[in-house]
Design an enzyme around this catalytic site. Structure first.
Site, PDB file in Angstrom:
ATOM      1  CD  GLU A  73      -2.081  -5.186   3.026  1.00  0.00           C
ATOM      2  OE1 GLU A  73      -2.179  -4.192   2.375  1.00  0.00           O
ATOM      3  OE2 GLU A  73      -2.495  -5.394   4.234  1.00  0.00           O
ATOM      4  CB  SER A 101      -1.348  -0.201   1.029  1.00  0.00           C
ATOM      5  OG  SER A 101      -1.176   1.669   1.044  1.00  0.00           O
ATOM      6  N   GLY A 102       1.140   2.467  -1.089  1.00  0.00           N
ATOM      7  CA  GLY A 102       1.230   3.327  -0.745  1.00  0.00           C
ATOM      8  C   GLY A 102       2.386   3.660  -1.875  1.00  0.00           C
ATOM      9  CB  THR A 146      -3.977   3.344  -7.313  1.00  0.00           C
ATOM     10  OG1 THR A 146      -4.292   2.165  -6.527  1.00  0.00           O
ATOM     11  CG2 THR A 146      -5.498   4.603  -8.006  1.00  0.00           C
ATOM     12  CB  SER A 186      -4.606   2.502   1.083  1.00  0.00           C
ATOM     13  OG  SER A 186      -4.227   0.808   1.032  1.00  0.00           O
ATOM     14  CB  SER A 187      -6.752  -0.293  -3.565  1.00  0.00           C
ATOM     15  OG  SER A 187      -6.517   0.727  -4.283  1.00  0.00           O
ATOM     16  N   GLY A 191      -0.232  -6.056  -2.765  1.00  0.00           N
ATOM     17  CA  GLY A 191       0.829  -6.374  -2.525  1.00  0.00           C
ATOM     18  C   GLY A 191       1.112  -6.815  -0.682  1.00  0.00           C
ATOM     19  CG  ASN A 243      -1.527   4.851  -0.476  1.00  0.00           C
ATOM     20  OD1 ASN A 243      -1.265   6.028  -0.448  1.00  0.00           O
ATOM     21  ND2 ASN A 243      -1.595   4.035  -0.829  1.00  0.00           N
TER      22      ASN A 243
END
Length: 1045
Positions: free
Chosen positions: A408, A124-125, A129, A177-178, A406, A174
Site C-alpha cells: 500500500e 485494495s479493490g 476476497t 476492502s478487507s 497488498g 474499494n
C-alpha cells in the site's frame, strides 16, 4: 511423476506450462509471461496484460504464479460446468483460470500428501476476497463428499459474509476492502474430502472504528445494523436509523453506497450467523456490543473550572450500562479517571479532556477488536474437526488460503501501511527464496548446471524493520517504554540517530535538497523492494501502545455480557506485566505465519485492479504499472526466466510434437530421451537453444517454442487428414466385422431354432397321428382316454368348419351335418344363430322399412297361395298414399276435420243396380273410410261397422266391402275395383283391425244390394281383364292368366 495428465515434479509442485492457442498470441498475447520474448521489458509485460484484458482473458501465468485482473463485471467463467472443465486437467491443456490453480494445488496435495497453500495478494479493490471465495466454492463443489461435507462446505462459504461484515469497509479505492489479513486452513481427510477449517486473522484496522478518511466508511456491520435491523431491535439497542447521528460514522461523510444494499447484506449476515452455529442469545450479545461502540462514540465530555473532566451525556452511559452489562457509575469513573500504581500504592487521578476522549476511543477500539477476535474463534469452533482420528493428525492434509493486503502506498501513510508493507516484504522474501529453491532443485534433479540468478534480495529491508535492538520495530518499542516525555517526533529523531547511514532509510533531515522538497519533517522514507514509501510518524506511538487504562479493563472484566467477559479476562486486570506492543505482536504473528507457509508448498495469486473508477473494460496503464512494480511481478518473471523459459517431460513433449518428425510419427518405440533427441535434431534446434535433462527437455528461448508450435499448427491439416483416413478405414472395418459377427450369430441361432422347431413339430405330428388312429379304432366305444382326443378333434373340426360355413342370411337354411356326439349341440347352435341373424336384421331395419315389412307380412298372411296376383302385388313397394295431397279436394279435407288422411287411392265403384262404373277416391283415416266424388263425400264407411272384405282368387282387382243391412237406411255392400287391390285391402284390414275378416272366394262373391236383396260377382279366366254385366244379372269379371314361370 504424472497424475491424470498433470505434470508434477518430485516435490509435488506442478509445472504450469501454457501451450494451447499459441497461434492466437498476436491477438491475445501469451498465456504465460515466461514465454514473453522480451521478458525484461515492463512495457511488453503490461501490453500482454492489456491485450488479454481486452478479450476478457483476466488470468495469466508467470510460471507457477497466477496473475488476475479484476474485470469489474460478471463473466460466464465460474459455472459448475467450468469447474468440471478444469477438474483434473493439466495447465497447458486449457486457458489460465483460478480453478486451474485450485485444482492443481488440490491434486498436488493428494498426490504427494504434502500440505499446500495459496497466497493471494494485491491492492485494495483488486479482487482478493472474490478470488478466495472462488477457491472455496471450487473445493466445496468438486471435492469428494462425506457425512459432514454439506454442512461444512456451507459453513466455509458462509464464514465469508460474516467476516466481511465485521472486517471489511468502504475505502477510497474499494467498496468492500478487507481491513484485516486472513489465513484460512481447509483440512482434508485421506479421501480428499474437506473435514474442517481454521482461520487466523492479522492486524485488524481498529483505528477505522473511531476515524475514517473523507469518502470512506466504518466497518459494514454498523450500517447494516442501522439499515436492516428491525424497529424492535433498534429500540432495544437504543439506536436510530440515521447513520449521521453517530460520531463514529460521520467522519467519512459517506453513509450510503449506491453499489451496496446494506439492508440485503444484513439479511445475508443474519442467515450466515445461523448457519455457522451462533445461537440467538450470542447474536443478541454481539449486536449489543456493536451498538455499544456507536453509543461510546456519542459519549461527550465537559471540562470543569478546575480542569476536571465529566460526562455530559448521561443517557449514553445508561445505554452503555445495559448493552455492555457493566456498572454505570464504575464505567463513568473509568472514562474520566486513571488508576496508577506507585510503590505498591494505587492512586486515582483525573483525566484531562483530551485524555478522556482518548480513553473513550481506546475502549471502543479494544471492544471492537477483541470482539472480532472472539468472532473468528467462534467460527473456528464451527469449522473444527469433529472426529478423533482427525485430531490425532493422521491422514489429514491441509490447503491454506492467505488473503493478505497488498503493498500500500497512499497519500498519507501511517502505522497500518508500515505494518502492511512489512508483511509484503516478508512475503516477497519468502517467494524469492522458495522460487529459487524450487528452480535449483529441479535443475539439480535433471542434472543441468545451475546458473546464478541476479535478483534484488530484500533481506536488507526486512532486517531494517525487524532486527533486534536496531530495527525500526525495536526502536519504536523502546520509545514507547522509555520513561519521561515521549512523542512521535522523538521517535523520528531516534530513528535518525540509529539508522542514519542505512541505504534504504531516509528522513527530511538526512535527505538531499531535492528530496527534502517532497518530504515533510514528520516523515521517514523506506526504499522497499517495490518502491519508495513515505511514512508520517504522527500516531505511531499511540497505535503501537494500543493500551487500555487498567480501570477500564477492570470494569469490562465485570461485564455480564459473556462475549466481553471472554474477551476481557480477569487475570489481565490483575497482571502487572505490560503487554506486547502492537508492532511486536504483528511481527511475532508474521513470523509464525512465515513458519506455516514455509512448511507448505505455496502457489501464488497476484491480483491487479485495472482502474480506480471500478469501470469494466477500462485499462489504466499508469495504475497497472504501479501495481506490477509493487507486486514485484517483473522480479518474479526475471527469476522464473533465469536459465530456461520452458521445460517439459520427455513423454509429454514427444507426444505433442512427434508428428513433426517422420521417425517419431506415429509412434516412437525406443527410449524417450532418444525420441526427443531425434525430434529436436529433425527440427533443427541449436545446441544453445535447449538441454536434455534426465526426464525433461529444457528450452531456453520462447521463440524456439513458438516456431515449433507454428510448425505443428501448419502440420495439423495433414495430421487431421491422416487421422480421418485411418479412423474412417478403422471404423468401416470394425463396422463390417461387427456386422459379419452379428450375421453369423443370427444365422446360427436361426438355423438352430428352425431345426429344433422342425424336430418338435415332427414329434408332435407322430404323437398326434398315433392318438388319432387309436381314437378312430375306439370311436364306437364309450368315452375313454383312448378315444378322448379323437372325439375332441372331431368336435373341434366340426366347430371349426361350422365357423367358416355359417349361414349368412335368414333365408339360407343350409347347415353342416354334425357328428353324432354334437347333434343336440348343433341344433342349439342353429337356433341361436338364426335368432342372432334375425335380431341383427331387425336392428338394421329402418322404421319405414319396418312398417313396410309389417304390411307385407299381413299381406302374406292374407293372400299367399290364395290369390293369383299376390306375387306381383306383394313384390311391389307399398306406398303411404297413391294420391298427392293436391289431388284431394281441400273442401273434402276441411269436411274431415281433425281426421287425417292416412292413405288415398283411386278406385272404380260399381253401382249395385246395373253395375255402372263410377270413378271415385277411397280415403282411409284412422277410424273410417270415405268414398269421394270430386268435392263431395259420397259414402262413409266406419271401421267398426265393416263386416268383412271379399276378393276373388284370380288376378283381378275387384273387392267388396260388406256393410250391415239390418237397417233400411243402409245402402248395402260396396263393390270396388282397384289396380292395387293387395295394397288397398292390406292397409284397410290393418287400419280397421279386420285382417281375419278378409274372405278370398275362388268362383264368385255374394254381396248385399239392399235389405233382403243379394247380388253376385262371377269370376272367370280370360285373356284380358274385362268387367261386364253377365247372365242372370250377375257382374261378370274376366281375369287374365298370370304367367308364374
Amino acid at each position: 511423476m504424472r497424475y491424470q495428465g498433470r505434470e508434477v515434479d518430485i516435490e509435488g509442485r506442478v509445472r504450469l506450462v501454457m501451450e494451447s492457442a499459441l497461434t492466437a498470441r498476436d491477438r491475445v498475447g501469451v498465456q504465460d509471461f515466461v514465454l514473453l520474448e522480451n521478458y525484461n521489458s515492463e512495457a511488453a509485460f503490461i501490453e500482454n496484460l492489456r491485450r488479454r484484458f481486452g478479450e476478457n482473458l483476466i488470468y495469466t501465468y508467470i510460471g507457477s504464479v497466477l496473475v488476475s485482473v479484476n474485470p469489474y463485471k460478471e463473466l460466464e467463467i465460474y459455472s459448475k460446468q467450468q469447474m468440471e472443465r478444469y477438474r483434473g486437467v493439466s495447465f497447458y491443456e486449457i486457458s489460465p483460470h483460478i480453478y486451474a490453480l485450485s485444482d492443481n494445488t488440490y491434486r498436488a496435495m493428494r498426490t504427494e500428501r504434502k500440505d499446500q497453500c495459496i497466497l493471494i495478494s494485491g491492492e485494495s479493490g483488486a479482487g482478493k476476497t472474490e478470488t478466495s471465495k472462488k477457491i472455496l466454492l471450487y473445493y466445496a463443489v468438486t471435492c469428494p463428499t462425506n457425512d459432514h461435507m454439506p454442512a461444512l462446505g456451507e459453513r466455509l462459504l458462509q464464514s465469508n459474509p460474516v467476516l466481511e461484515a465485521f472486517g471489511n469497509a468502504k475505502t477510497f479505492r474499494n467498496d468492500n476492502s478487507s481491513r484485516f489479513g486472513k489465513y484460512m486452513d481447509v483440512q482434508f481427510d485421506f479421501r480428499g474430502a474437506p473435514v474442517g477449517g481454521h482461520i487466523l486473522n492479522y492486524l485488524l484496522e481498529k483505528s477505522r472504528v473511531i476515524h475514517q478518511n473523507h469518502g470512506e466508511r466504518n466497518f459494514h456491520i454498523f450500517y447494516q445494523l442501522l439499515d436492516g435491523g428491525e424497529d424492535d431491535l433498534l429500540t432495544t439497542l437504543g439506536l436510530e436509523r440515521n447513520p449521521q447521528s453517530y460520531q463514529y460514522l460521520v467522519k467519512g461523510n459517506c453513509p450510503r453506497l449506491s453499489s451496496v444494499s446494506d439492508k440485503n447484506n444484513w439479511k445475508v449476515v443474519m442467515k450466515a450467523l445461523s448457519v455457522i452455529g451462533f445461537t440467538e442469545e450470542e447474536v443478541q450479545k454481539l449486536l449489543n456490543i456493536i451498538a455499544s461502540v456507536l453509543h461510546l462514540g456519542n459519549t461527550q465530555f465537559g471540562e470543569g473550572e478546575e480542569g476536571e473532566t465529566y460526562i455530559t451525556t448521561e443517557t449514553k452511559i445508561t445505554n452503555l450500562t445495559k448493552l455492555l452489562g457493566v456498572d454505570g457509575s464504575a464505567l463513568g469513573e473509568a472514562l474520566t479517571h486513571k488508576k496508577l500504581t506507585a510503590k505498591g500504592e494505587e492512586m486515582i487521578t483525573p483525566l484531562s479532556f483530551e485524555q478522556a476522549v482518548s480513553a473513550r476511543d481506546a475502549l471502543a477500539k479494544a471492544v471492537y477488536g477483541r470482539t472480532f477476535t472472539w468472532l473468528v474463534e467462534k467460527i473456528n469452533q464451527s469449522l473444527a474437526l469433529k472426529e478423533e482420528i482427525y485430531h490425532s493428525g493422521k491422514g489429514c492434509s491441509v490447503i491454506g488460503l492467505l488473503d493478505i493486503y497488498g503493498f500500500e502506498v497512499l497519500q498519507h501513510n501511517s502505522f497500518e501501511q508500515f505494518c502492511i508493507n512489512y508483511c509484503n516484504e516478508k512475503l516477497q522474501q519468502l517467494f524469492i527464496e522458495l522460487t529459487l529453491r524450487s528452480e535449483q532443485e529441479e535443475y539439480e534433479t535433471e542434472g543441468i548446471a545451475w546458473e546464478t540468478v541476479q535478483y534484488f534480495d530484500n533481506k536488507i529491508i526486512c532486517d531494517l524493520i525487524e532486527e533486534k535492538h536496531k530495527g525500526i520495530i525495536s526502536i519504536l518499542d523502546e520509545e514507547c517504554l522509555r520513561p519521561g516525555e515521549t512523542c512521535d517526533v522523538s521517535f523520528l529523531e531516534k530513528l535518525e540517530d540509529t539508522l542514519g547511514g542505512h541505504p534504504h532509510f531516509v528522513t527530511h533531515k538526512l535527505a538531499n535538497g531535492k528530496t527534502r522538497r517532497v518530504m515533510s519533517r514528520e516523515e521517514f522514507r523506506l526504499l522497499h523492494y517495490a518502491g519508495e514509501v513515505n511514512y508520517n510518524v504522527n500516531g505511531f506511538l499511540d497505535k503501537n501502545n494500543d493500551l487500555l487504562n487498567r480501570n477500564l479493563k477492570e470494569v469490562m472484566c465485570q461485564s455480564d455480557n459473556q462475549i466481553l467477559s471472554h474477551c476481557f479476562r480477569k487475570e489481565e486486570a490483575i497482571d502487572q506485566k505490560r503487554p506486547e506492543m502492537a508492532a511486536t505482536q504483528f511481527k511475532n504473528s508474521l513470523t509464525k505465519l512465515m513458519e506455516i507457509l514455509m512448511s507448505k508448498e505455496p502457489s501464488y495469486v497476484r491480483c491487479i485492479k485495472p482502474n480506480d473508477a471500478k469501470q469494466p473494460g477500462r485499462f489504466d496503464e499508469v495504475l497497472v504499472r504501479h501495481q506490477v512494480k509493487y507486486l514485484g511481478l517483473m522480479e518474479n518473471l526475471r527469476v522464473r526466466r533465469a536459465g530456461f523459459a520452458y521445460r517439459r517431460r520427455f513423454e509429454a513433449f514427444l507426444q505433442r510434437y512427434k508428428p513433426l518428425c517422420p521417425e517419431t510419427w506415429p509412434n516412437w518405440h525406443g527410449r524417450l530421451s532418444d525420441g526427443v533427441s531425434t525430434l529436436v535434431n529433425h527440427l533443427g534446434y541449436k545446441a544453445e537453444e535447449y538441454k536434455l535433462g534426465r526426464s525433461k527437455i529444457f528450452i531456453r528461448f520462447p521463440k524456439t517454442l513458438f516456431n515449433t508450435e507454428d510448425a505443428l499448427e501448419a502440420k495439423k491439416p495433414d495430421i487431421a487428414l491422416t487421422l480421418q483416413t485411418s479412423w474412417r478405414g478403422y471404423r468401416e472395418r470394425a463396422k463390417y466385422q461387427r456386422i459379419r459377427r452379428a450375421v453369423i450369430v443370427i444365422q446360427s441361432g436361426w438355423r438352430g431354432m428352425k431345426a429344433r422347431r422342425r424336430a418338435k413339430r415332427r414329434r408332435q405330428a407322430a404323437e398326434l397321428i398315433r392318438r388319432l388312429i387309436k381314437g378312430f379304432i375306439y370311436r364306437h366305444e364309450e368315452f375313454c382316454p383312448e378315444n378322448e382326443y379323437f372325439h375332441d378333434h372331431v368336435r373341434y373340426s366340426f366347430l371349426k368348419n361350422l365357423r367358416k360355413n355359417l349361414p349368412k342370411s335368414v333365408l339360407d337354411k343350409s347347415w353342416p351335418t354334425p357328428p353324432p356326439s354334437l347333434i343336440e349341440a348343433s341344433d342349439h347352435l342353429r337356433r341361436l344363430h338364426m335368432r342372432n341373424m334375425v335380431t341383427k336384421y331387425c336392428h338394421r331395419v329402418q322404421p319405414e322399412w319396418k312398417k313396410q315389412m309389417m304390411q307385407k307380412v299381413v299381406a302374406s298372411e292374407i293372400f299367399k297361395d290364395e290369390k293369383d296376383s299376390y306375387p306381383q302385388g306383394v313384390g311391389r313397394l307399398f306406398l303411404d298414399s297413391r294420391l298427392e295431397r293436391e289431388q284431394i279436394n281441400l273442401k273434402v279435407v276441411q269436411t274431415l276435420g281433425s281426421e287425417k288422411v292416412q292413405y288415398a287411392v283411386t278406385v272404380v265403384k260399381y253401382d249395385r243396380r246395373g253395375f255402372k262404373p263410377r270413378p271415385r277416391q277411397l280415403l282411409l283415416t284412422n277410424t273410417f273410410a270415405v268414398l269421394v266424388d270430386r268435392t263431395k263425400i259420397k259414402q262413409r264407411i266406419d271401421y267398426a261397422a265393416l263386416r268383412g272384405i271379399s276378393v276373388s282368387s284370380l288376378s283381378d282387382g275387384m273387392f267388396v266391402l260388406h256393410m250391415p243391412n239390418e237397417d233400411n237406411k243402409q245402402k248395402g255392400d260396396v263393390v270396388l275395383h282397384c289396380h292395387h287391390v293387395i295394397e288397398v285391402v292390406t292397409k284397410l284390414s290393418m287400419m280397421a283391425s279386420k285382417v281375419n275378416y278378409v274372405n278370398i272366394s275362388p268362383g264368385s262373391i255374394r254381396f248385399v244390394v239392399s235389405r233382403g236383396k243379394e247380388g253376385f260377382i262371377d269370376f272367370v279366366r280370360g285373356s284380358e281383364l274385362k268387367v261386364a254385366k253377365g247372365k242372370r244379372g250377375h257382374l261378370l269379371v274376366t281375369a287374365p292368366q298370370i304367367n308364374t314361370a
